[in-house]
Scaffold this motif. Structure first.
Motif, PDB file in Angstrom:
ATOM      1  N   ARG A   1      24.144 -16.128 -36.597  1.00 44.65           N
ATOM      2  CA  ARG A   1      24.869 -16.100 -35.593  1.00 44.65           C
ATOM      3  C   ARG A   1      26.347 -16.527 -36.211  1.00 44.65           C
ATOM      4  O   ARG A   1      27.539 -15.890 -35.782  1.00 44.65           O
ATOM      5  CB  ARG A   1      24.951 -17.195 -34.544  1.00 44.65           C
ATOM      6  CG  ARG A   1      23.670 -17.112 -33.614  1.00 44.65           C
ATOM      7  CD  ARG A   1      23.649 -18.014 -32.413  1.00 44.65           C
ATOM      8  NE  ARG A   1      23.689 -19.342 -32.563  1.00 44.65           N
ATOM      9  CZ  ARG A   1      22.583 -20.026 -33.073  1.00 44.65           C
ATOM     10  NH1 ARG A   1      21.336 -19.572 -33.000  1.00 44.65           N
ATOM     11  NH2 ARG A   1      22.772 -21.397 -33.348  1.00 44.65           N
ATOM     12  N   GLU A   2      26.465 -17.463 -37.010  1.00 50.27           N
ATOM     13  CA  GLU A   2      27.783 -17.808 -37.712  1.00 50.27           C
ATOM     14  C   GLU A   2      28.403 -16.469 -38.676  1.00 50.27           C
ATOM     15  O   GLU A   2      29.416 -16.163 -38.466  1.00 50.27           O
ATOM     16  CB  GLU A   2      27.489 -19.022 -38.574  1.00 50.27           C
ATOM     17  CG  GLU A   2      27.479 -20.145 -38.028  1.00 50.27           C
ATOM     18  CD  GLU A   2      27.011 -21.394 -38.317  1.00 50.27           C
ATOM     19  OE1 GLU A   2      26.886 -22.501 -37.880  1.00 50.27           O
ATOM     20  OE2 GLU A   2      26.794 -21.316 -39.853  1.00 50.27           O
ATOM     21  N   ILE A   3      27.424 -15.713 -39.217  1.00 48.64           N
ATOM     22  CA  ILE A   3      27.852 -14.535 -39.877  1.00 48.64           C
ATOM     23  C   ILE A   3      28.356 -13.561 -38.806  1.00 48.64           C
ATOM     24  O   ILE A   3      29.355 -12.818 -39.395  1.00 48.64           O
ATOM     25  CB  ILE A   3      26.608 -14.395 -40.848  1.00 48.64           C
ATOM     26  CG1 ILE A   3      26.623 -15.148 -41.857  1.00 48.64           C
ATOM     27  CG2 ILE A   3      27.080 -12.759 -41.358  1.00 48.64           C
ATOM     28  CD1 ILE A   3      25.241 -14.806 -42.603  1.00 48.64           C
ATOM     29  N   ALA A   4      27.796 -13.248 -37.741  1.00 47.52           N
ATOM     30  CA  ALA A   4      28.376 -12.370 -36.876  1.00 47.52           C
ATOM     31  C   ALA A   4      29.642 -12.743 -36.504  1.00 47.52           C
ATOM     32  O   ALA A   4      30.459 -11.771 -36.132  1.00 47.52           O
ATOM     33  CB  ALA A   4      27.393 -12.287 -35.818  1.00 47.52           C
ATOM     34  N   ALA A   5      30.200 -14.017 -36.356  1.00 45.28           N
ATOM     35  CA  ALA A   5      31.432 -14.476 -35.883  1.00 45.28           C
ATOM     36  C   ALA A   5      32.352 -14.331 -37.173  1.00 45.28           C
ATOM     37  O   ALA A   5      33.763 -14.300 -37.090  1.00 45.28           O
ATOM     38  CB  ALA A   5      31.504 -15.728 -35.287  1.00 45.28           C
ATOM     39  N   ASN A   6      32.057 -14.625 -38.383  1.00 48.85           N
ATOM     40  CA  ASN A   6      32.761 -14.837 -39.673  1.00 48.85           C
ATOM     41  C   ASN A   6      31.959 -14.341 -40.811  1.00 48.85           C
ATOM     42  O   ASN A   6      31.136 -15.297 -41.114  1.00 48.85           O
ATOM     43  CB  ASN A   6      33.400 -16.224 -39.619  1.00 48.85           C
ATOM     44  CG  ASN A   6      34.347 -16.325 -40.834  1.00 48.85           C
ATOM     45  OD1 ASN A   6      34.319 -15.498 -41.799  1.00 48.85           O
ATOM     46  ND2 ASN A   6      35.229 -17.322 -40.812  1.00 48.85           N
ATOM     47  N   ALA A   7      32.035 -13.439 -41.455  1.00 46.46           N
ATOM     48  CA  ALA A   7      31.161 -12.809 -42.477  1.00 46.46           C
ATOM     49  C   ALA A   7      31.438 -13.494 -43.828  1.00 46.46           C
ATOM     50  O   ALA A   7      30.719 -13.225 -44.683  1.00 46.46           O
ATOM     51  CB  ALA A   7      31.505 -11.392 -42.487  1.00 46.46           C
ATOM     52  N   HIS A   8      32.555 -14.225 -43.814  1.00 49.60           N
ATOM     53  CA  HIS A   8      32.948 -14.868 -45.125  1.00 49.60           C
ATOM     54  C   HIS A   8      31.960 -15.896 -45.457  1.00 49.60           C
ATOM     55  O   HIS A   8      31.607 -16.768 -44.724  1.00 49.60           O
ATOM     56  CB  HIS A   8      34.174 -15.332 -45.042  1.00 49.60           C
ATOM     57  CG  HIS A   8      35.398 -14.565 -44.892  1.00 49.60           C
ATOM     58  ND1 HIS A   8      35.952 -14.126 -43.922  1.00 49.60           N
ATOM     59  CD2 HIS A   8      36.129 -13.501 -45.985  1.00 49.60           C
ATOM     60  CE1 HIS A   8      36.837 -13.003 -43.922  1.00 49.60           C
ATOM     61  NE2 HIS A   8      36.690 -12.834 -45.450  1.00 49.60           N
ATOM     62  N   VAL A   9      31.157 -15.868 -46.712  1.00 48.56           N
ATOM     63  CA  VAL A   9      29.975 -16.871 -47.071  1.00 48.56           C
ATOM     64  C   VAL A   9      30.415 -17.193 -48.329  1.00 48.56           C
ATOM     65  O   VAL A   9      31.043 -16.562 -49.249  1.00 48.56           O
ATOM     66  CB  VAL A   9      28.811 -16.067 -46.827  1.00 48.56           C
ATOM     67  CG1 VAL A   9      28.473 -15.840 -45.359  1.00 48.56           C
ATOM     68  CG2 VAL A   9      28.526 -14.895 -47.885  1.00 48.56           C
TER      69      VAL A   9
ATOM     70  N   ALA B   1      32.040 -21.999 -35.454  1.00 48.44           N
ATOM     71  CA  ALA B   1      33.212 -21.679 -34.543  1.00 48.44           C
ATOM     72  C   ALA B   1      34.378 -22.518 -34.522  1.00 48.44           C
ATOM     73  O   ALA B   1      35.443 -22.073 -34.419  1.00 48.44           O
ATOM     74  CB  ALA B   1      32.734 -21.563 -32.981  1.00 48.44           C
ATOM     75  N   GLU B   2      34.059 -23.613 -35.137  1.00 51.61           N
ATOM     76  CA  GLU B   2      35.269 -24.644 -35.212  1.00 51.61           C
ATOM     77  C   GLU B   2      35.825 -24.701 -36.605  1.00 51.61           C
ATOM     78  O   GLU B   2      36.436 -25.586 -37.024  1.00 51.61           O
ATOM     79  CB  GLU B   2      34.888 -26.027 -34.872  1.00 51.61           C
ATOM     80  CG  GLU B   2      34.666 -26.220 -33.501  1.00 51.61           C
ATOM     81  CD  GLU B   2      33.277 -25.589 -32.780  1.00 51.61           C
ATOM     82  OE1 GLU B   2      32.273 -25.830 -33.382  1.00 51.61           O
ATOM     83  OE2 GLU B   2      33.495 -24.967 -31.791  1.00 51.61           O
ATOM     84  N   GLY B   3      35.104 -23.949 -37.610  1.00 55.08           N
ATOM     85  CA  GLY B   3      35.641 -23.701 -38.826  1.00 55.08           C
ATOM     86  C   GLY B   3      35.028 -24.775 -39.780  1.00 55.08           C
ATOM     87  O   GLY B   3      35.249 -25.340 -40.935  1.00 55.08           O
ATOM     88  N   ARG B   4      34.028 -25.681 -39.240  1.00 57.32           N
ATOM     89  CA  ARG B   4      33.106 -26.455 -40.096  1.00 57.32           C
ATOM     90  C   ARG B   4      31.995 -25.903 -40.756  1.00 57.32           C
ATOM     91  O   ARG B   4      31.309 -25.097 -40.348  1.00 57.32           O
ATOM     92  CB  ARG B   4      32.496 -27.575 -39.137  1.00 57.32           C
ATOM     93  CG  ARG B   4      33.500 -28.332 -38.244  1.00 57.32           C
ATOM     94  CD  ARG B   4      32.788 -29.180 -37.264  1.00 57.32           C
ATOM     95  NE  ARG B   4      31.890 -28.446 -36.392  1.00 57.32           N
ATOM     96  CZ  ARG B   4      31.237 -29.024 -35.391  1.00 57.32           C
ATOM     97  NH1 ARG B   4      31.266 -30.478 -35.450  1.00 57.32           N
ATOM     98  NH2 ARG B   4      30.392 -28.291 -34.543  1.00 57.32           N
ATOM     99  N   PRO B   5      32.070 -26.233 -42.240  1.00 56.23           N
ATOM    100  CA  PRO B   5      30.963 -25.579 -43.115  1.00 56.23           C
ATOM    101  C   PRO B   5      29.663 -26.018 -42.839  1.00 56.23           C
ATOM    102  O   PRO B   5      29.400 -27.081 -41.969  1.00 56.23           O
ATOM    103  CB  PRO B   5      31.408 -25.996 -44.496  1.00 56.23           C
ATOM    104  CG  PRO B   5      32.050 -27.457 -44.074  1.00 56.23           C
ATOM    105  CD  PRO B   5      32.884 -27.233 -42.822  1.00 56.23           C
ATOM    106  N   ASN B   6      28.660 -25.078 -43.119  1.00 51.81           N
ATOM    107  CA  ASN B   6      27.106 -25.320 -42.658  1.00 51.81           C
ATOM    108  C   ASN B   6      26.637 -24.666 -44.024  1.00 51.81           C
ATOM    109  O   ASN B   6      26.764 -23.279 -44.411  1.00 51.81           O
ATOM    110  CB  ASN B   6      26.877 -24.448 -41.586  1.00 51.81           C
ATOM    111  CG  ASN B   6      25.762 -24.972 -40.790  1.00 51.81           C
ATOM    112  OD1 ASN B   6      25.239 -25.976 -41.310  1.00 51.81           O
ATOM    113  ND2 ASN B   6      25.576 -24.676 -39.589  1.00 51.81           N
TER     114      ASN B   6
END
Length: 223
Positions: A87-95, A56-61
């Motif tokens: 959860r992160e994909i649900a918020a931002n699908a770019h991978v 959510a803070e834009g930090r990579p995982n």
């Protein structure tokens, strides 16, 4: 730390070697990695796929999963959809994702967006998993903290008792699914001597999938 110097002796890849489509080329490299893994131990897991998301803070995982789907639509993997990656994909699908075979001096990078797998695909794969792997999916609250290894093993034992191996199918959890990466970019990396590696890039220029040559432009990047 003393630097370790290894000169990469791969054959690289040139434009005139490319197959007709990005899917055909990626599939060929994956198949070669699997063949090598079956023949000698220097490629222990040819399907190891690193998947990067952002929080959510834009930090990579980033974490490593297993490539479980690969066709013209893109590479795919399975996971608990309630996990950190889900959860992160649900918020931002770019991978971004990558397959790497160090012993072969090869890597494939994918960039795009993750889309949920169809339930039929998920169920078909779920039914192919060994019993123990299906039990583990029920036992683990993926990405959540746990007090100890013993707590995790107790949870597994409880689920194994709930779904005994000789009592029929282990049901598909509602929190378990998977994703496919719909690619905008695919990069082939081939290691060469003196760090003068090859980087061949497919960039999307049309609406087609990885099997549509007209949807992709081929270029080369400096190493």
């Amino acid at each position: 730390m003393d630097p370790r110097r290894v000169d990469y002796t791969g054959e690289g890849i040139s434009e005139d070697e490319l197959l007709a489509t990005p899917y055909a080329q990626v599939r060929a490299w994956v198949d070669e990695a699997v063949t090598r893994a079956d023949a000698q131990p220097d490629v222990p897991e040819p399907y190891a796929l690193s998947v990067a998301t952002v929080d959510a803070e834009g930090r990579p995982n980033v974490r490593t999963v297993l490539l479980r789907f690969l066709d013209e639509r893109g590479p795919g993997f399975v996971t608990a959809t309630t996990s950190a990656k889900g959860r992160e994909i649900a918020a931002n699908a770019h991978v971004a994702a990558a397959l790497t075979w160090p012993a072969m001096y090869r890597s494939v990078r994918f960039r795009g967006r993750a889309v949920a797998l169809d339930e039929a695909e998920v169920r078909e794969y779920w039914d192919s998993r060994p019993w123990g792997s299906r039990v583990s999916a029920w036992a683990s609250q993926q990405s959540a903290p746990t007090g100890s290894r013993e707590d995790l093993e107790r949870a597994y034992e409880a689920r194994a008792a709930e779904f005994p191996e000789d009592a029929g199918a282990v049901p598909l959890p509602e929190f378990w699914g998977g994703y496919r990466v719909v690619c905008d970019e695919v990069e082939l990396w081939g290691g060469r001597r003196n760090r003068l590696h090859d980087r061949i890039v497919y960039t999307r220029v049309g609406d087609g999938d990885l099997g549509d040559a007209a949807a992709w432009e081929v270029s080369r990047r400096q190493p």
